[in-house]
Structures are given as structure tokens and as C-alpha cells.
Design a protein around this motif. Structure first.
Motif, PDB file in Angstrom:
ATOM      1  N   GLY A 221      12.237  -2.550  -2.187  1.00  0.00           N
ATOM      2  CA  GLY A 221      12.299  -1.782  -3.331  1.00  0.00           C
ATOM      3  C   GLY A 221      12.797  -0.265  -3.426  1.00  0.00           C
ATOM      4  O   GLY A 221      12.731   0.185  -4.430  1.00  0.00           O
TER       5      GLY A 221
ATOM      6  N   THR B 249      13.799  -1.547  -7.480  1.00  0.00           N
ATOM      7  CA  THR B 249      12.690  -0.767  -7.791  1.00  0.00           C
ATOM      8  C   THR B 249      11.842  -1.209  -8.930  1.00  0.00           C
ATOM      9  O   THR B 249      12.692  -1.506 -10.218  1.00  0.00           O
ATOM     10  CB  THR B 249      13.233   0.804  -7.941  1.00  0.00           C
ATOM     11  N   LEU B 250      10.569  -1.239  -8.869  1.00  0.00           N
ATOM     12  CA  LEU B 250       9.603  -1.825 -10.143  1.00  0.00           C
ATOM     13  C   LEU B 250       9.968  -0.812 -11.236  1.00  0.00           C
ATOM     14  O   LEU B 250       9.914   0.385 -11.139  1.00  0.00           O
ATOM     15  CB  LEU B 250       8.368  -2.091  -9.602  1.00  0.00           C
TER      16      LEU B 250
ATOM     17  N   GLN C 109       7.911   2.610 -11.242  1.00  0.00           N
ATOM     18  CA  GLN C 109       8.080   3.011  -9.984  1.00  0.00           C
ATOM     19  C   GLN C 109       8.547   4.507  -9.385  1.00  0.00           C
ATOM     20  O   GLN C 109       9.679   4.744 -10.024  1.00  0.00           O
ATOM     21  CB  GLN C 109       8.533   2.028  -8.838  1.00  0.00           C
TER      22      GLN C 109
ATOM     23  N   THR D 153      10.257   7.078  -7.438  1.00  0.00           N
ATOM     24  CA  THR D 153      10.951   7.452  -6.213  1.00  0.00           C
ATOM     25  C   THR D 153      11.617   8.686  -5.911  1.00  0.00           C
ATOM     26  O   THR D 153      11.495   9.454  -7.141  1.00  0.00           O
ATOM     27  CB  THR D 153      12.302   6.083  -6.150  1.00  0.00           C
TER      28      THR D 153
ATOM     29  N   GLY E  92       9.203   7.993 -12.556  1.00  0.00           N
ATOM     30  CA  GLY E  92       9.126   6.448 -12.600  1.00  0.00           C
ATOM     31  C   GLY E  92      10.289   5.755 -13.221  1.00  0.00           C
ATOM     32  O   GLY E  92      10.980   6.412 -14.286  1.00  0.00           O
ATOM     33  N   ARG E  93      10.557   4.728 -12.810  1.00  0.00           N
ATOM     34  CA  ARG E  93      11.927   4.148 -13.405  1.00  0.00           C
ATOM     35  C   ARG E  93      11.612   3.623 -14.689  1.00  0.00           C
ATOM     36  O   ARG E  93      10.567   2.746 -15.119  1.00  0.00           O
ATOM     37  CB  ARG E  93      12.295   2.647 -12.473  1.00  0.00           C
TER      38      ARG E  93
ATOM     39  N   TRP F  37       7.206   5.111   0.451  1.00  0.00           N
ATOM     40  CA  TRP F  37       6.137   4.820  -0.719  1.00  0.00           C
ATOM     41  C   TRP F  37       5.077   5.779  -0.692  1.00  0.00           C
ATOM     42  O   TRP F  37       4.246   5.786  -1.562  1.00  0.00           O
ATOM     43  CB  TRP F  37       5.605   3.345  -0.643  1.00  0.00           C
TER      44      TRP F  37
ATOM     45  N   TRP G 106       0.144  -3.040  -1.105  1.00  0.00           N
ATOM     46  CA  TRP G 106       1.081  -2.729  -2.647  1.00  0.00           C
ATOM     47  C   TRP G 106       2.115  -3.810  -2.597  1.00  0.00           C
ATOM     48  O   TRP G 106       2.343  -4.056  -3.608  1.00  0.00           O
ATOM     49  CB  TRP G 106       1.868  -1.406  -1.961  1.00  0.00           C
TER      50      TRP G 106
ATOM     51  N   HIS H  56       1.629  -5.446  -6.342  1.00  0.00           N
ATOM     52  CA  HIS H  56       2.787  -4.664  -7.413  1.00  0.00           C
ATOM     53  C   HIS H  56       3.968  -5.416  -7.058  1.00  0.00           C
ATOM     54  O   HIS H  56       4.694  -5.604  -8.264  1.00  0.00           O
ATOM     55  CB  HIS H  56       3.094  -3.247  -6.898  1.00  0.00           C
TER      56      HIS H  56
END
Ligand SMILES: Cc1ncc(C[n+]2csc(CCOP(=O)(O)OP(=O)(O)O)c2C)c(N)n1
Ligand code: SF4
Length: 249
Positions: free
Chosen positions: A123, A136-137, A140, A142, A148-149, A217, A227, A231
Motif C-alpha cells: 500500500g 494506498t487505501l 490512508q 502517507t 489521507g488519500r 505505517w 492492520w 484495513h
């Protein structure tokens, strides 16, 4: 004395550089066990990526070469066409396969190259510091998506293996996970089937493996396993997307 552990012959006696709790190392072991059990070690050639598994050629006790980022399917195509009796596999991360090399894997599948593809989905871009990957969720965090995406801005996670399974040149396509012992055993079976697809000349075999990256992460190794389960698996369902009838279940 009962032997409870033995290093597969297809793995070198080398210390890996992977972080504690990273499942790249276990995936290496599964691939090596399958190579041993299929009796193809002497004629297997691995193509390494330019992610965290960049030194895979140092860990596998087989012939190997190193492709530029995302280009492993092209290099593997050349190797396999020049040496059709060899068993050729690529080992690629999601940044490598699902981003920079999307075109490469797509066209290798379209051509139905006789290759085995080990696709490690954690991810994120692990090696370069945990940036957002196509996998990538949604939501999420990063290093390159600190809030968050946002799928309105950055699109939805790519379900690469489902997409590739639709192509006639693909003989085997499955997704597995490394978050539990039972799942690790199922992963090994899928790795074996992906090699069998090539050995039997049926077409390209790909296994996507949900893998941990505790370092990027920001969690401990055990939490990383939870996770994946909590997820990643709901977004990336495990299972077989295509199994050629000559492979069996
Ligand atoms: C052509 C090219 N572009 C970019 C890079 C920089 N780079 C090296 S590793 C990497 C990310 C690897 O991430 P992934 O494929 O997901 O593997 P992981 O490290 O997570 O196992 C990037 C962008 C490179 N080496 N070559
Ligand atoms: S950065 Fe992530 S993927 Fe890379 S070795 Fe460490 S835990 Fe594994």
C-alpha cells in the motif's frame, strides 16, 4: 533431534536488510520453498525490482537480474523468449508494478508471456519513505498524503489483479495475504500455482500478496498484521480471480 526449520536450498544463507516485521522476507521463503519443491532451482531466473526487494538477487540462490523500476516484466519477457526452457519470475512491489510499471505488466499479460509474477502490495512506496501508491487505501495517511488519500483528488485504489485476470494471456490470477499463519500457507499454494501456470505453458501467473510495512505505517509488527486484516483485506478481497482448468484447485 527433530528438524523443525531448514533453509530452502533456493535461499542463500544471507542476512536480509528488511525491517523487523516486514513480510517481504517470509514471501522470499515461500517462493524459495516452491522453487525447491518444483525441482526447478537450477533453471530458474528471478528479476528483481527497485523497491525494498532490490537486493532479492542477493537472497535467492538462483540466477537473477535487476530491472529498472517497473520494467521487470519487459526484462523477464526478453529472458524467457531467449531461454524458453528457463523458469522466469518477477518480484515487484506495488509502486513498481501498479504505478511506474503498469504499462509493462499490462502488455506482458496482453501478450500472454510465460512468466510468474510475485506482486507484493503493502500500500505504499516502502523503500523511498512511505509515499502514496496506487494501492494506498482511501483516507490512508502517507508521507505524500498527510491528510489521507482523497479519492476525489487522487483517485481510487487500483485493483490490479482483478483487471489483469480479464486478459486471455493470464492463466492464473489470485490475491492472498500474509497476516496469519493460515493465510501464509494459502499464499504458498498460490505461488505454486503461479509457477505451475508457467511450467505447464498455460500463460502468465500472478499472485498479489498483501504485505506489511510497519516502518512506514508507523506501527509495531503485530499491529501491522492486524492492520492488513482490518484495513486491507476488506478493500482487496482475497481469492482466485482466474484459475486455468489445467491447474486444478
Ligand atoms: C525509474 C525509477 N523511478 C523511481 C525510482 C525510485 N524508487 C525506488 S524504490 C521506489 C518505490 C518502491 O516501492 P514499491 O514498489 O511499492 O516497493 P516497496 O519498497 O514498498 O517494497 C521508488 C519510487 C527508481 N529507483 N527508478
Ligand atoms: S520499509 Fe517497509 S517494505 Fe521496506 S523493508 Fe521496511 S517494512 Fe519492509
Amino acid at each position: 533431534m527433530q528438524v523443525v526449520y531448514r533453509r530452502p536450498e533456493a535461499l542463500k544463507d544471507a542476512q536480509t536488510h528488511y525491517c523487523p516485521g516486514c513480510t517481504h522476507g517470509i514471501i522470499h521463503r515461500l517462493v524459495a520453498e516452491v522453487i525447491d519443491e518444483l525441482g526447478v532451482r537450477e533453471r530458474t531466473i528471478g528479476v528483481s525490482p527497485v523497491g525494498c526487494a532490490v537486493f532479492a538477487y542477493e537472497y535467492f540462490n538462483i540466477d537473477g537480474c535487476e530491472a529498472a523500476h517497473g520494467r521487470a516484466p519487459a526484462m523477464a519477457t526478453g529472458v524467457k523468449r531467449a531461454l524458453p526452457d528457463k523458469i522466469v519470475f518477477t518480484y515487484q512491489g506495488d509502486g513498481d508494478l501498479a504505478s511506474i510499471g503498469t504499462n509493462e505488466i499490462l502488455h506482458a499479460c496482453a501478450r500472454g508471456e510465460m512468466l510468474t509474477v510475485i506482486f507484493v502490495n503493502n500500500g505504499v512506496y516502502g523503500m523511498t519513505g512511505g509515499q502514496m501508491a496506487p494501492t494506498t487505501l482511501a483516507g490512508q495517511v502517507t508521507t505524500s498524503s498527510p491528510f489521507g488519500r482523497d479519492i476525489r483528488l487522487q483517485g481510487s485504489p487500483l485493483h490490479i489483479t482483478e483487471m489483469l485476470a480479464m486478459m486471455p494471456g493470464v492463466a492464473f490470477a489470485a490475491r492472498r495475504s500474509m497476516h496469519s499463519v493460515a493465510d501464509i500457507r494459502k499464499t504458498k499454494k498460490a505461488v505454486e500455482q503461479a509457477f505451475q501456470a508457467q511450467i505447464k505453458g498455460l500463460g502468465l501467473g500472478i499472485v498479489e500478496i498483501l504485505s506489511s510495512c510497519p516502518t512506514n505505517w508507523g506501527v509495531d509488527p503485530l499491529t501491522a498484521m492486524d492492520w492488513i486484516h482490518e484495513h486491507m483485506v476488506p478493500v482487496y478481497p482475497l481469492g482466485d480471480f482466474k484459475v486455468h482448468e489445467a491447474l486444478g484447485r
